[in-house]
Motif scaffolding. Structure first.
Motif, mmCIF file in Angstrom:
data_model
loop_
_atom_site.group_PDB
_atom_site.id
_atom_site.type_symbol
_atom_site.label_atom_id
_atom_site.label_comp_id
_atom_site.label_asym_id
_atom_site.label_seq_id
_atom_site.Cartn_x
_atom_site.Cartn_y
_atom_site.Cartn_z
ATOM 1 N N LEU A 39 36.191 100.421 -46.483
ATOM 2 C CA LEU A 39 37.510 100.906 -46.095
ATOM 3 C C LEU A 39 38.587 100.381 -47.026
ATOM 4 O O LEU A 39 39.523 101.099 -47.388
ATOM 5 N N ARG A 40 38.466 99.124 -47.443
ATOM 6 C CA ARG A 40 39.434 98.561 -48.391
ATOM 7 C C ARG A 40 39.373 99.294 -49.721
ATOM 8 O O ARG A 40 40.395 99.603 -50.339
ATOM 9 N N SER A 41 38.135 99.597 -50.171
ATOM 10 C CA SER A 41 37.976 100.314 -51.436
ATOM 11 C C SER A 41 38.563 101.713 -51.344
ATOM 12 O O SER A 41 39.253 102.178 -52.262
ATOM 13 N N LEU A 42 38.306 102.394 -50.227
ATOM 14 C CA LEU A 42 38.870 103.730 -50.037
ATOM 15 C C LEU A 42 40.391 103.689 -50.021
ATOM 16 O O LEU A 42 41.057 104.538 -50.623
ATOM 17 N N ARG A 43 40.943 102.693 -49.340
ATOM 18 C CA ARG A 43 42.400 102.581 -49.264
ATOM 19 C C ARG A 43 42.997 102.310 -50.647
ATOM 20 O O ARG A 43 44.006 102.908 -51.027
ATOM 21 N N ASP A 44 42.362 101.413 -51.418
ATOM 22 C CA ASP A 44 42.873 101.087 -52.753
ATOM 23 C C ASP A 44 42.845 102.316 -53.653
ATOM 24 O O ASP A 44 43.803 102.582 -54.398
ATOM 25 N N HIS A 45 41.738 103.069 -53.607
ATOM 26 C CA HIS A 45 41.650 104.269 -54.441
ATOM 27 C C HIS A 45 42.635 105.339 -53.975
ATOM 28 O O HIS A 45 43.227 106.051 -54.792
ATOM 29 N N SER A 50 47.422 108.361 -55.132
ATOM 30 C CA SER A 50 48.703 108.853 -54.621
ATOM 31 C C SER A 50 49.856 108.577 -55.583
ATOM 32 O O SER A 50 50.901 109.227 -55.503
ATOM 33 N N LYS A 51 49.672 107.620 -56.486
ATOM 34 C CA LYS A 51 50.726 107.278 -57.448
ATOM 35 C C LYS A 51 50.648 108.090 -58.744
ATOM 36 O O LYS A 51 51.498 107.929 -59.624
ATOM 37 N N MET A 52 49.635 108.941 -58.854
ATOM 38 C CA MET A 52 49.494 109.734 -60.069
ATOM 39 C C MET A 52 50.651 110.713 -60.195
ATOM 40 O O MET A 52 51.077 111.331 -59.216
ATOM 41 N N MET A 206 42.567 113.381 -52.280
ATOM 42 C CA MET A 206 43.276 112.619 -51.254
ATOM 43 C C MET A 206 42.674 112.894 -49.876
ATOM 44 O O MET A 206 42.448 111.962 -49.088
ATOM 45 N N HIS A 207 42.406 114.150 -49.583
ATOM 46 C CA HIS A 207 41.818 114.508 -48.289
ATOM 47 C C HIS A 207 40.416 113.917 -48.144
ATOM 48 O O HIS A 207 40.018 113.515 -47.047
ATOM 49 N N TRP A 208 39.679 113.838 -49.245
ATOM 50 C CA TRP A 208 38.327 113.272 -49.197
ATOM 51 C C TRP A 208 38.383 111.797 -48.811
ATOM 52 O O TRP A 208 37.618 111.346 -47.954
ATOM 53 N N ARG A 211 39.198 111.616 -45.063
ATOM 54 C CA ARG A 211 38.119 112.035 -44.172
ATOM 55 C C ARG A 211 36.990 111.001 -44.123
ATOM 56 O O ARG A 211 36.459 110.704 -43.055
ATOM 57 N N VAL A 212 36.628 110.460 -45.305
ATOM 58 C CA VAL A 212 35.581 109.440 -45.330
ATOM 59 C C VAL A 212 36.046 108.191 -44.589
ATOM 60 O O VAL A 212 35.304 107.599 -43.798
#
Length: 229
Positions: A39-45, A50-52, A206-208, A211-212
């Motif tokens: 979850l931490r990895s998903l949040r970081d990515h 989102s900053k792109m 972002m949606h992926w 959802r994960v």
């Protein structure tokens, strides 16, 4: 003999016990730690993506208009009227259809177009499959197919699909290129469709992540809750 049998039975029990231990699920604490790490990895990515910086906003060439909801579907992106005809354009990256290639820039700059030309009162329409580049458009095939609804991208033909485009004589190939160019289907579509696909790819990514993350974070219902249903 009986003692050997008892010893053999004891060995079998030890083996079964070992198998049971090895097949047990990991402790809850280990599973929770793995979930937290994921979850931490998903949040970081998610935050990184989102900053792109999105590409500059590009409008489609007139008289094409963007179809409402196209970013959230696999249907057509652009449409326009030409006399009594309706022109619909679907797009995806050529690299998504034909994977491979070492040059990333070439893969990004190759788009795959599906152009539908339909007329009122006719159940079939004229379909062009094309490759679109920053400075050119090439036709891969031309066929008559059933009209597509907004929810689909490609429909496999149920009848003769027409000759191989390259087998047509040069005069007919040039005439077919002129036919779609007269309807505004040419390289002028590339800047908008390239930017549009970037936005769509970004949204899908972002949606992926969301959802994960939602799936991993969903709590297993308790026994009491499940028994009461």
């Amino acid at each position: 003999m009986w003692s050997r049998a008892r010893r053999g039975c004891g060995g079998w029990r030890v083996l079964q016990a070992r198998r049971m231990i090895s097949s047990r699920p990991p402790p809850v604490s280990v599973s929770s730690a793995v979930n937290s790490m994921l979850l931490r990895s998903l949040r970081d990515h998610y935050l990184e993506v989102s900053k792109m910086t999105p590409p500059p906003k590009v409008s489609p060439p007139s008289p094409f208009s963007i179809i409402k909801g196209a970013l959230d579907s696999e249907g057509p992106v652009l449409k326009r009227s030409y006399g009594n005809e309706e022109i619909s354009i679907y797009v995806m990256r050529l690299a998504n259809i034909i994977p491979g290639g070492d040059d990333e820039d070439d893969n990004i700059n190759q788009l795959f177009l599906h152009v539908q030309v339909s007329k009122p009162g006719q159940k079939d329409s004229l379909h062009f499959l094309c490759g679109l580049y920053p400075d050119a458009l090439g036709i891969h095939s031309v066929s008559m197919r059933p009209k597509l609804q907004s929810s689909g991208f490609l429909v496999l033909p149920s009848q003769y699909n027409g000759p191989v485009f390259q087998d047509l004589n040069e005069r007919m190939r040039d005439a077919l290129h002129s036919y779609i160019e007269e309807r505004g289907v040419n390289e002028s579509l590339f800047p908008f469709l390239q930017a549009w696909l970037y936005v769509k790819d970004h949204r899908n990514l972002m949606h992926w992540f969301q959802r994960v993350g939602t799936f991993i974070n969903e709590q297993k219902p308790s026994k009491d809750a499940s028994s009461s249903m």
